[in-house]
Design a protein around this motif. Structure first.
Motif, mmCIF file in Angstrom:
data_model
loop_
_atom_site.group_PDB
_atom_site.id
_atom_site.type_symbol
_atom_site.label_atom_id
_atom_site.label_comp_id
_atom_site.label_asym_id
_atom_site.label_seq_id
_atom_site.Cartn_x
_atom_site.Cartn_y
_atom_site.Cartn_z
ATOM 1 N N ALA A 49 2.888 -78.657 55.026
ATOM 2 C CA ALA A 49 3.489 -79.604 54.094
ATOM 3 C C ALA A 49 4.277 -78.884 53.010
ATOM 4 O O ALA A 49 5.315 -79.384 52.556
ATOM 5 N N SER A 50 3.820 -77.718 52.593
ATOM 6 C CA SER A 50 4.556 -77.019 51.537
ATOM 7 C C SER A 50 5.907 -76.514 52.051
ATOM 8 O O SER A 50 6.865 -76.406 51.282
ATOM 9 N N ASP A 51 5.997 -76.228 53.360
ATOM 10 C CA ASP A 51 7.304 -75.872 53.922
ATOM 11 C C ASP A 51 8.251 -77.058 53.833
ATOM 12 O O ASP A 51 9.446 -76.902 53.581
ATOM 13 N N LEU A 52 7.708 -78.239 54.058
ATOM 14 C CA LEU A 52 8.522 -79.457 53.967
ATOM 15 C C LEU A 52 9.024 -79.676 52.552
ATOM 16 O O LEU A 52 10.174 -80.052 52.341
ATOM 17 N N LYS A 53 8.137 -79.444 51.577
ATOM 18 C CA LYS A 53 8.529 -79.627 50.176
ATOM 19 C C LYS A 53 9.626 -78.628 49.815
ATOM 20 O O LYS A 53 10.579 -78.965 49.123
ATOM 21 N N ALA A 54 9.475 -77.401 50.331
ATOM 22 C CA ALA A 54 10.494 -76.387 50.073
ATOM 23 C C ALA A 54 11.814 -76.812 50.712
ATOM 24 O O ALA A 54 12.879 -76.695 50.107
ATOM 25 N N THR A 76 13.905 -66.108 54.000
ATOM 26 C CA THR A 76 13.397 -66.635 55.266
ATOM 27 C C THR A 76 12.052 -67.312 54.997
ATOM 28 O O THR A 76 11.161 -66.682 54.420
ATOM 29 N N PRO A 77 11.912 -68.604 55.358
ATOM 30 C CA PRO A 77 10.644 -69.300 55.080
ATOM 31 C C PRO A 77 9.517 -68.870 56.034
ATOM 32 O O PRO A 77 9.754 -68.101 56.970
ATOM 33 N N GLY A 78 8.349 -69.433 55.810
ATOM 34 C CA GLY A 78 7.215 -69.203 56.706
ATOM 35 C C GLY A 78 6.133 -68.361 56.071
ATOM 36 O O GLY A 78 6.349 -67.198 55.754
ATOM 37 N N HIS A 79 4.939 -68.951 55.879
ATOM 38 C CA HIS A 79 3.869 -68.216 55.183
ATOM 39 C C HIS A 79 2.543 -68.204 55.947
ATOM 40 O O HIS A 79 1.577 -67.638 55.475
ATOM 41 N N GLU A 80 2.477 -68.872 57.104
ATOM 42 C CA GLU A 80 1.224 -68.843 57.889
ATOM 43 C C GLU A 80 1.489 -67.904 59.070
ATOM 44 O O GLU A 80 1.769 -68.340 60.174
ATOM 45 N N ILE A 81 1.383 -66.626 58.792
ATOM 46 C CA ILE A 81 2.008 -65.602 59.646
ATOM 47 C C ILE A 81 0.989 -64.781 60.429
ATOM 48 O O ILE A 81 -0.014 -64.344 59.875
ATOM 49 N N THR A 82 1.304 -64.555 61.706
ATOM 50 C CA THR A 82 0.594 -63.508 62.436
ATOM 51 C C THR A 82 1.597 -62.722 63.253
ATOM 52 O O THR A 82 2.612 -63.274 63.706
ATOM 53 N N VAL A 282 -13.449 -81.701 44.075
ATOM 54 C CA VAL A 282 -12.547 -80.569 44.310
ATOM 55 C C VAL A 282 -11.191 -81.109 44.767
ATOM 56 O O VAL A 282 -11.107 -81.889 45.716
ATOM 57 N N GLU A 283 -10.138 -80.684 44.072
ATOM 58 C CA GLU A 283 -8.785 -81.118 44.411
ATOM 59 C C GLU A 283 -8.056 -79.988 45.111
ATOM 60 O O GLU A 283 -7.871 -78.918 44.526
ATOM 61 N N TYR A 284 -7.656 -80.201 46.353
ATOM 62 C CA TYR A 284 -6.843 -79.198 47.035
ATOM 63 C C TYR A 284 -5.379 -79.620 47.137
ATOM 64 O O TYR A 284 -4.475 -78.803 47.117
ATOM 65 N N SER A 285 -5.141 -80.937 47.243
ATOM 66 C CA SER A 285 -3.793 -81.437 47.536
ATOM 67 C C SER A 285 -2.769 -81.093 46.466
ATOM 68 O O SER A 285 -3.101 -80.855 45.312
ATOM 69 N N VAL A 286 -1.517 -81.136 46.909
ATOM 70 C CA VAL A 286 -0.371 -81.097 46.006
ATOM 71 C C VAL A 286 0.294 -82.464 46.154
ATOM 72 O O VAL A 286 0.476 -82.939 47.270
ATOM 73 N N PHE A 287 0.594 -83.111 45.038
ATOM 74 C CA PHE A 287 1.081 -84.486 45.087
ATOM 75 C C PHE A 287 2.573 -84.573 44.810
ATOM 76 O O PHE A 287 3.128 -83.750 44.074
ATOM 77 N N LYS A 288 3.182 -85.607 45.369
ATOM 78 C CA LYS A 288 4.620 -85.812 45.177
ATOM 79 C C LYS A 288 4.926 -86.288 43.758
ATOM 80 O O LYS A 288 5.985 -86.056 43.236
#
Ligand SMILES: [Zn+2]
Ligand SMILES: [Zn+2]
Length: 366
Positions: A49-54, A76-82, A282-288
């Motif tokens: 979802a954060s890629d979408l926001k970006a 270059t985007p992408g942060h869930e990398i292997t 516990v709040e994990y989400s990021v809201f619009k």
């Protein structure tokens, strides 16, 4: 001297962000690692979802044009990398404790190690907050990428599918949210949302073995997956009165812990209402947008502990262990894999909230 495993081509394909909603697949030179850097061949990168926001060009600090934005043009985007380590000096390999040919996963933050937060051990809250694929460092939507010396790399098995390995990033975030809740054996834990982060929180909470883990989602298929991840009970708020169900299960008191992983404003007040007095939220989400709630519930009414969670500090070894153990239904969680040239399709698939996607990945090598 830099060691290289096999021949590295001179050019590669990479996604480059030019402006909001303007991502292009381009030919770029394969970067050559400096003495203290590694080069990896990217095998998978998760899209979240954060890629979408970006992609949408969202400002990180809503409503203030002068504050930092999520993305830097040209990155270059992408942060869930292997990826597989293919080149690096003996110094750089030793720095990260890896050898050529090892598969690694990368924490998305690259801490500066100089600010007050880093110096006090709170590296995930690093002041400059440079992150792969957002700011300063190119991310994983490319065939190759550089691992700078300040990056935090972890080894992971090469025996599992690459998109499963890349799930270590979101899973470490989920596990950190669970750690924030400081679960006890006696807790009834409610986890709102059974997307990638919620499912990770469910398996994390289940590993802590509390009295009960309850998953909430509107999607029956996601609730099935929640069960496979260890939820003792699943409830669909469109079908039952969640408030009444949880009151009935807890002798009228309410849940001990609520972990919010939906990103929907209504899930915030739902959590405050579902908790017992002295409960932990516990709040994990990021809201619009800004979310409004009745703060008197937090103070006068229930004396709640409200805890935020960001990234997955100290949870990577546990996330990798869970993934490698095979207890997660990752074949079902990782619903879509695309090639690098299908980045638009991948983003659209994540954006389609009515669709069946859970974790969408790009496989640059495929
Ligand atoms: Zn992510
Ligand atoms: Zn720092």
């Amino acid at each position: 001297m830099t060691e290289t495993a096999g021949a590295t081509p001179a050019s590669m394909k990479a996604v480059v962000m030019h402006a909001p909603e303007d991502y292009r697949l381009e030919d770029k030179a394969v970067p050559s690692p400096a003495a203290d850097e590694l080069l990896i061949k990217v095998q998978a990168v998760g899209v979240c979802a954060s890629d979408l926001k970006a992609y949408a060009g969202a400002a990180k600090f809503w409503g203030d044009e002068n504050r930092e934005r999520w993305v830097e043009p040209g990155i270059t985007p992408g942060h869930e990398i292997t990826g597989e380590v293919v080149s690096g000096s003996a110094e750089a390999l030793a720095l990260h404790g890896v050898e050529l040919g090892d598969r690694i996963v990368l924490e998305q933050i690259v801490p500066c190690e100089e600010c007050m937060y880093c110096k006090r051990g709170w590296y995930w809250m690093c002041g400059p907050h440079d992150m792969f694929g957002f700011k300063h460092y190119d991310g994983g939507m490319a065939e190759y990428m550089i691992v700078p010396p300040l990056a935090r790399a972890h080894k992971i098995s090469s025996e599992i599918p690459p998109h499963h390995a890349a799930f270590a990033e979101p899973l470490s975030c989920s596990l950190h949210a669970v750690e924030r809740a400081q679960l006890t054996f006696d807790d009834v834990v409610v986890i709102a949302g059974a997307g990638p982060i919620g499912l990770g929180a469910i398996i994390g909470a289940a590993h802590k073995n509390p009295k009960m883990v309850i998953a909430l989602d509107f999607d029956e298929h996601k609730l099935e997956l929640a069960k496979k991840c260890g939820a003792d009970l699943t409830l669909n708020p469109s079908k039952v009165d969640v408030y009444e169900e949880i009151r009935a299960l807890t002798g009228g008191y309410g849940a001990d812990v609520y972990i919010e992983c939906t990103g929907h404003p209504s899930a915030v007040s739902q959590g405050l209402n579902l908790l017992r007095k002295l409960g932990r939220y516990v709040e994990y989400s990021v809201f619009k947008e800004n979310v409004s709630v009745d703060w008197s519930i937090i103070s006068d009414d229930k004396e709640l502990d409200v805890l935020g969670a960001h990234l997955g500090p100290h949870c990577w070894p546990a996330a990798i262990k869970i993934i490698e153990s095979g207890v997660l239904p990752l074949d079902e969680i990782c619903t879509h894999q695309f090639g690098l040239d299908e980045v638009q399709k991948a983003l659209d698939t994540v954006a389609d909230s009515a669709g069946a996607s859970i974790k969408v990945s790009l496989l640059p090598g495929a």
